[in-house]
Design an enzyme around this catalytic site. Structure first.
Site: not given
Ligand code: PLP
Length: 403
Positions: A138, A223, A252
């Protein structure tokens, strides 16, 4: 139905299925609903509220800066951005950072950087660059990103998707070795798959991936939007494997639970592929976000939140494991990123979350079977005990229902 919920449903898109509670206030690990009921927040806005709700120092930094200068065009310098970028680079042990807002934007930035690096530095032939990602990933919700997803609901109805991505099983370093070709630009990976149900890969997985990437001149991009900022008991979850990725993504909790603040961090050679006009964002790196991001980092270290995540996460997991309920088939996680797998033969995770809500504990199911416990990192042992007591009560009730 509650009139506030009806109102939101009338005017809003139906792209979420919230639990039936209307929140109006937050402080520390607690939030309150419009009836004055108090809940312990075990979601922390998907790990964005690690500092606790409305941390006074963060709110103060935000309001003081908002009175001075909040947003200007990136056509000008401000006195705040450099300090923020230095702090985040030092914390993540990277040379350069590019500020964006949401996590998905940081991911998009990484994908652009990886492709341009492949063409300009690695000398991959034009339009041939490939990026490898993992099944079950994700990384956000843009078209490019859901194009990399293996979750049918994230993709269905949104194609066609861009080419140039390959998927391999998560946790399988050998699959990475086999998938790499001379055109591979990067491997994008979450150190723990959060949205996939808090999936922790085998020990040493990232270390092996780092070695494979280095040997093949492939960028390793971690990530850490969910796992970073101390959530797993180290500043970066990849620090558990003692590696140094070519690039890292944070978001976040970097916004202190107040603003969307994300960064793409990389070594100089990778970041320097961007030249003026290649990439940008109206709000990315604005002085308000820079001040909040810098303060979020300061507080993380000043209040020892990383060490707390390690110590209290272990305590929390041990307590969960001791519950020994037939409804629980697994407890997974690192630090204060914890998933409890509910045996779907008996109950859905959503039913348990609804019962937890009645007991004053907010969680949310992930993939129908997993309940997440990812509280603000400021949580205390006593508050964990309180959550465990309530969870244990809910499980006992649910078990009685099964019999
Ligand atoms: N990358 C990871 C690992 C995430 O858990 C998330 C969101 O849950 C994102 C990217 C996407 O972040 P955003 O919702 O701020 O676009």
């Amino acid at each position: 139905m509650h009139s506030v919920i009806e109102h939101e449903k009338l005017y809003g898109a139906h792209h979420y299925e919230p639990l039936p509670v209307v929140l109006t206030r937050g402080e520390g690990v607690y939030v309150w609903d419009d009836q004055g009921n108090r809940y312990m927040d075990m979601m922390s806005a998907y790990s964005a509220v690690s500092h606790g709700h409305c941390h006074p120092e963060l709110v103060n930094a935000l309001t003081e800066q908002a009175k001075k200068l909040a947003v200007v065009s990136r056509a000008y310098y401000t006195d705040k951005l450099g300090d923020f970028l230095q702090k985040v680079c030092e914390a993540a042990r990277q040379e350069k950072a590019l500020a964006m807002n949401t996590g998905a934007e940081a991911v998009e930035t990484a994908l652009k950087a990886a492709r341009k690096w492949a063409y300009t530095v690695k000398k991959v032939a034009e339009n041939k660059a490939e990026i490898i990602a993992c099944e079950g990933n994700f990384h956000g919700r843009t078209i490019v990103i859901v194009g990399m997803s293996t979750e049918p609901q994230y993709r269905n109805g949104f194609g066609p998707f861009p080419a140039g991505f390959k998927l391999i099983p998560y946790g399988d370093a050998d699959a990475l070795r086999k998938a790499i070709t001379p055109n591979t630009a990067a491997f994008l990976v979450e150190p723990i798959q959060g949205e996939n149900g808090i999936i922790v890969p085998p020990a040493g997985y990232l270390k092996e991936c780092a070695r494979i990437c280095r040997d093949n001149n492939v960028l390793l991009i971690c990530d850490e939007i969910q796992t970073g900022m101390g959530r797993t008991g180290k500043f970066l979850a990849s620090d558990h494997d003692d590696i140094h990725p070519d690039a890292v993504l944070l978001g976040k909790a970097l916004g202190g639970g107040l603003l969307p603040v994300s960064v793409f961090l990389a070594r100089r050679e990778v970041m320097d592929v961007f030249t003026p006009g290649d990439h940008g964002s109206t709000f990315g790196g604005n002085p308000l976000a820079a001040v909040v991001g810098a303060k979020a980092l300061d507080i993380l270290f000043k209040e020892n939140l990383i060490e707390r995540a390690e110590e209290l996460g272990t305590y929390f997991r041990e307590k969960l494991e001791k519950l020994k309920s037939p409804l629980i088939s697994a407890v997974r996680g690192k630090g204060l990123l914890i998933g409890v797998e509910i045996n779907p033969r008996y109950h859905s995770a959503r039913e348990i979350c609804l019962q937890l809500l009645k007991q004053g504990v907010l969680s949310k199911e992930t993939h129908h079977t997993v309940i997440r416990f990812a509280p603000p990192l400021i949580i205390t042992k006593e508050q964990i005990d309180e959550a465990i007591k309530k969870f244990s009560h809910v499980l006992a009730q649910a078990e009685a229902h099964v019999c």
